[in-house]
Design an enzyme around this catalytic site. Structure first.
Site, PDB file in Angstrom:
ATOM      1  N   GLN A 152      -3.539  -6.045 -41.682  1.00  0.00           N
ATOM      2  CA  GLN A 152      -2.767  -5.811 -40.465  1.00  0.00           C
ATOM      3  C   GLN A 152      -1.885  -4.597 -40.644  1.00  0.00           C
ATOM      4  O   GLN A 152      -1.194  -4.483 -41.665  1.00  0.00           O
ATOM      5  CB  GLN A 152      -1.934  -7.068 -40.177  1.00  0.00           C
ATOM      6  CG  GLN A 152      -1.118  -7.030 -38.920  1.00  0.00           C
ATOM      7  CD  GLN A 152       0.345  -7.301 -39.201  1.00  0.00           C
ATOM      8  OE1 GLN A 152       0.963  -6.615 -40.004  1.00  0.00           O
ATOM      9  NE2 GLN A 152       0.884  -8.325 -38.563  1.00  0.00           N
ATOM     10  N   GLY A 153      -1.901  -3.691 -39.687  1.00  0.00           N
ATOM     11  CA  GLY A 153      -1.067  -2.494 -39.759  1.00  0.00           C
ATOM     12  C   GLY A 153      -0.106  -2.417 -38.593  1.00  0.00           C
ATOM     13  O   GLY A 153      -0.358  -1.742 -37.603  1.00  0.00           O
ATOM     14  N   GLU A 177      -0.956 -16.312 -34.518  1.00  0.00           N
ATOM     15  CA  GLU A 177      -0.419 -16.539 -35.856  1.00  0.00           C
ATOM     16  C   GLU A 177       0.520 -17.738 -35.871  1.00  0.00           C
ATOM     17  O   GLU A 177       0.475 -18.561 -36.769  1.00  0.00           O
ATOM     18  CB  GLU A 177       0.340 -15.296 -36.326  1.00  0.00           C
ATOM     19  CG  GLU A 177       0.818 -15.410 -37.775  1.00  0.00           C
ATOM     20  CD  GLU A 177       2.188 -14.798 -37.996  1.00  0.00           C
ATOM     21  OE1 GLU A 177       2.828 -14.390 -37.021  1.00  0.00           O
ATOM     22  OE2 GLU A 177       2.602 -14.755 -39.160  1.00  0.00           O
ATOM     23  N   SER A 232       3.878  -2.974 -39.244  1.00  0.00           N
ATOM     24  CA  SER A 232       5.142  -2.425 -39.744  1.00  0.00           C
ATOM     25  C   SER A 232       4.949  -1.037 -40.331  1.00  0.00           C
ATOM     26  O   SER A 232       3.900  -0.719 -40.903  1.00  0.00           O
ATOM     27  CB  SER A 232       5.710  -3.319 -40.848  1.00  0.00           C
ATOM     28  OG  SER A 232       6.098  -4.549 -40.329  1.00  0.00           O
TER      29      SER A 232
END
Lengths: 378, 393
Positions: free
Chosen positions: B127-128, B246, B130
């Site tokens: 996951q990108g 999530e 932050s």
């Protein structure tokens, strides 16, 4: 280690609980706005007789009394949402003490006593508890008051404190040492003369209580409850008191939070609403979380109340959480109202005083934790 | 279709037989703790076995590699996993974020291309979101994606990329329009291949001394534009949607679990093993944790009881992350204080209690109180969305 997570109880709700929650929510909101609560602070009696009559007609005084004795035939689990809503509106009625006396009679009363008193209570007779003494002990067996059998009946000597709403009460449930054991007596409040009563000044000004001198009191033979059961009955009163006390605390916490949030949403300083400052926002969230946790524990306690062991653990946990929740929410409410919070006019003090009062009733946090340690670790 | 009951029985039997026991390395308790190649390969292989046995993605459509059954079937399989304390499903970003999103709003081609590899762990996802300069302020992400024909050209950096060094694909939050009317409107959500020139990952050593995260650098990295999810400018909305998967606020996950939550009451065993269970001072502390653990447990039960949720319906769901992660941090911290002189030890030291697990768990607990929105951000969210307080910034 005898600790077993299964003793911790589960959560559930009955249809009757939901129905009573709905009715009580509307009734208490309509009958007990904060202006009325404040107006009664200086009133000698401290509660509205009309409201008392109304809740008797609604059947609330008999919720946990069997139908055979004029009640509705439900359980204390169904009383919880009612007390929660009363607490939410700071409604001053002698409901807890009256309910607890009925529970004591159910547990330990003779058939004659049940038949004589339970229907009266269900119809609206106020009843009160004369259990506490000047030693300040939470232990209901730790008492000095004596009862001796004489030819005329039981001769009582000693003193009780924190006898709530005695001026309005028709019935008194008294604890005294009799033949070395704690015994319970039920009798007509009129047997206590005015000269033996002194009104006490309480931290929670919505409540009323009396110190009672018992010297010279003679009780009829018929006043004695089944003395072989008294230890279990005192323990039952203690747990019922903690369950309903928790409900009153949880309800009051909700209102205390609403009251504080309203101020944080409207009061401006430095050109901004003070609720936008995280120094106030984060602690109020923590207070809110404390409230929700306490409410979960309260309804779990209500759900498992009648189960041996589980009920006691769940109830004491609820009291710990509920006492802490209101104490913290109200303490922060005073602080967050700033200068106004220091005044009598700010309602924050009502809630803070309420929480302190409940610590005095059937045990504070430390006492509950001592009992939990005994139940869970030994 | 096989009945849920029968499927559950099959799963029970399978996990009873196949759940690995007594591995000779430290088993990661969460997908964020996968720090060595040995741990990674082991868990990847375990996920593949579970998938091939039919107990992962059971409710995902069979035409893309799922089991074609129902959520109830998958729930029965997951229950069996928990019962036998099976290791975690490690391809979490694929199973719980990217996969459900692709099945919900992806094209037919996306589904054909990605779903099976997510389930089999053949394709690891990361996951990108932050960035080094934009952690809590996710909406301010600056990684630039410039459209060039059928491609995007990426420049910038992402951080806290779990499994970044193993990832084949990334779900990327990128700025496609720096001149949008507000910071959120300039963001797009792109499924990005990692194995292209100009993408480089660098491992980050965590406070535990282990690895598990990377920082990912993009330098004129050219990726196909067909990875765009939705339209340009919808990136923020889609990113929030993945957060709902999530948190479990939205269904569609492949199943299993990516975090094993040790029973908080394990601390009682530690108190007993260290001979302190009868110390009233320790009992006083322990009772606070027991009451709190019970409240957390009951909150979850209450969230399903409508009449007890009327006043603040969003309250319990929104506080769940804050309450659980802070509790885990606190109880692990407390556990260290029960260990006396042996509290000085760390992981792998033979003299340490429980192999140093408590120390590691305490330090790792911060990944949950910081990641996915810090506890302070969670308090802001609750204050604004449940309690109606004004925004702080």
């Amino acid at each position: 280690m005898s600790f077993d997570p299964q003793t911790l109880g589960r959560l559930g709700i009955t249809e009757e609980q939901v129905e009573l929650m709905d009715v009580a929510e509307a009734f208490c909101r309509d009958k007990s706005d904060i202006a009325k609560v404040r107006a009664q602070l200086d009133d000698a009696r401290g509660f509205s007789q009309d409201d008392w009559t109304a809740i008797a007609e609604l059947g609330w005084l008999g919720i946990a009394i069997p139908e055979d004795f004029g009640g509705v035939g439900l359980s204390l689990a169904e009383v919880v949402p009612v007390v929660e809503q009363m607490g939410r509106r700071m409604m001053a009625l002698p409901f807890l003490s009256t309910t607890l006396v009925a529970q004591a009679l159910l547990k330990d009363g003779t058939e004659t006593q049940k038949t004589a008193y339970l229907p009266k209570i269900a119809e609206g007779s106020v009843a009160t508890l004369a259990l506490s003494e000047i030693n300040g002990s939470y232990d209901l067996n730790d008492i000095e008051t004596q009862a001796q059998r004489t030819t005329n009946g039981f001769k009582v000597s000693g003193q009780k404190i924190l006898v709530q709403n005695l001026d309005a009460a028709e019935l008194v449930l008294l604890s005294a040492k009799f033949e070395g054991q704690t015994a319970l007596f039920i009798f007509d409040a009129a047997l206590i003369p005015d000269s033996a009563r002194r009104r006490e000044k309480l931290i929670d000004e919505t409540k009323r209580s009396y110190e009672v001198s018992l010297d010279g009191l003679i009780l009829p033979e018929s006043a004695l409850l089944d003395s072989s059961q008294s230890a279990a009955t005192l323990s039952h009163i203690d747990l019922c008191g903690n369950l309903l006390g928790s409900a009153e605390l949880v309800g009051a916490t909700q209102t205390c939070l609403d009251y504080t949030l309203d101020y944080l949403r409207t009061r401006k300083q430095f050109g901004k609403l003070i609720g936008s400052y995280q120094a106030l926002k984060h602690p109020i969230v923590d207070a809110y979380i404390g409230y929700e946790k306490a409410r979960s524990l309260l309804y779990a306690a209500a759900h498992s109340f009648e189960q041996q062991g589980k009920g006691e653990v769940a109830t004491r946990m609820a009291k710990v959480a509920a006492g802490r929740a209101l104490s913290f929410a109200a303490d922060r409410s005073i602080q967050f109202h700033g200068g106004f919070g220091f005044t009598y006019d700010c309602d924050a003090q009502l809630y803070r005083r309420r929480a302190i009062f409940h610590d005095s009733q059937f045990g504070d946090t430390r006492w509950q934790k001592k009992q939990l340690a005994r139940l869970l670790f030994n | 279709m096989i009945s849920v009951e029968e499927f559950g029985k099959d799963a029970d039997q399978w996990f009873a037989e196949h759940t690995p026991r007594d591995v000779d390395f430290m088993m990661p308790l969460t997908f964020m703790e996968v720090g060595t190649d040995q741990q990674f390969e082991f868990l990847r292989d375990w996920q593949r076995q579970v998938y091939e046995a039919g107990f992962l993605g059971a409710a995902w459509p069979s035409e893309y590699g799922g089991g074609g059954l129902t959520d109830a079937h998958q729930a029965a399989a997951t229950k069996a996993m928990r019962k036998y304390e099976a290791p975690i499903m490690m391809n979490t970003i694929g199973l719980s974020w990217a996969g459900p999103l692709i099945l919900d709003i992806g094209s037919e081609a996306h589904k054909q291309k990605y779903i099976k590899g997510i389930l089999s762990a053949e394709d690891i996802w990361c996951q990108g979101f932050s960035e080094p300069e934009n952690g809590s302020d996710l909406g301010n992400a600056q990684l630039r994606a410039v459209r060039d024909g059928d491609d995007y050209i990426l420049n910038g950096s992402k951080i806290w990329t779990t499994h970044g060094n193993y990832g084949k694909y990334m779900i990327l939050l990128a700025r496609t329009n720096p001149d949008a009317p507000n910071k959120y409107a300039g963001l797009s959500f792109i499924l990005t291949p990692m194995d292209v020139p100009g993408v480089e990952t660098r491992k980050i050593k965590k406070l535990t001394g282990e690895h598990g995260f990377t920082q990912t650098f993009f330098e004129d990295a050219r990726i196909p534009a067909d990875g765009l999810m939705g339209q340009e400018g919808q990136g923020w909305k889609i990113a929030m949607q993945t957060l709902e998967y999530e948190r479990g606020a939205r269904g569609g996950q492949a199943g299993g679990y990516s975090i094993t939550e040790p029973d908080p009451l394990e601390i009682l065993n530690l108190a007993r093993d260290t001979g302190q269970l009868n110390d009233p001072v320790v009992q006083d502390d322990l009772l606070d944790y027991i009451i709190d653990a019970q409240a957390v447990n009951l909150n979850q039960q209450r969230a399903k009881i409508g009449p007890l949720m009327r006043d603040n319906p969003a309250g319990l769901p929104l506080m769940d992350k804050l309450v659980k992660t802070e509790f885990a941090r606190e109880i692990n911290q407390y556990a260290l204080t029960l260990q006396g002189t042996r509290g000085a030890y760390y992981v792998d030291e033979p003299n340490a209690f429980d192999k140093g697990l408590w120390h590691r768990s305490y330090l790792n607990a911060f990944s949950a109180t910081i990641g996915g929105g810090t506890s302070q951000i969670q308090r802001n969210i609750i204050a604004e969305h449940v309690l109606g307080l004004p925004k702080s910034y």
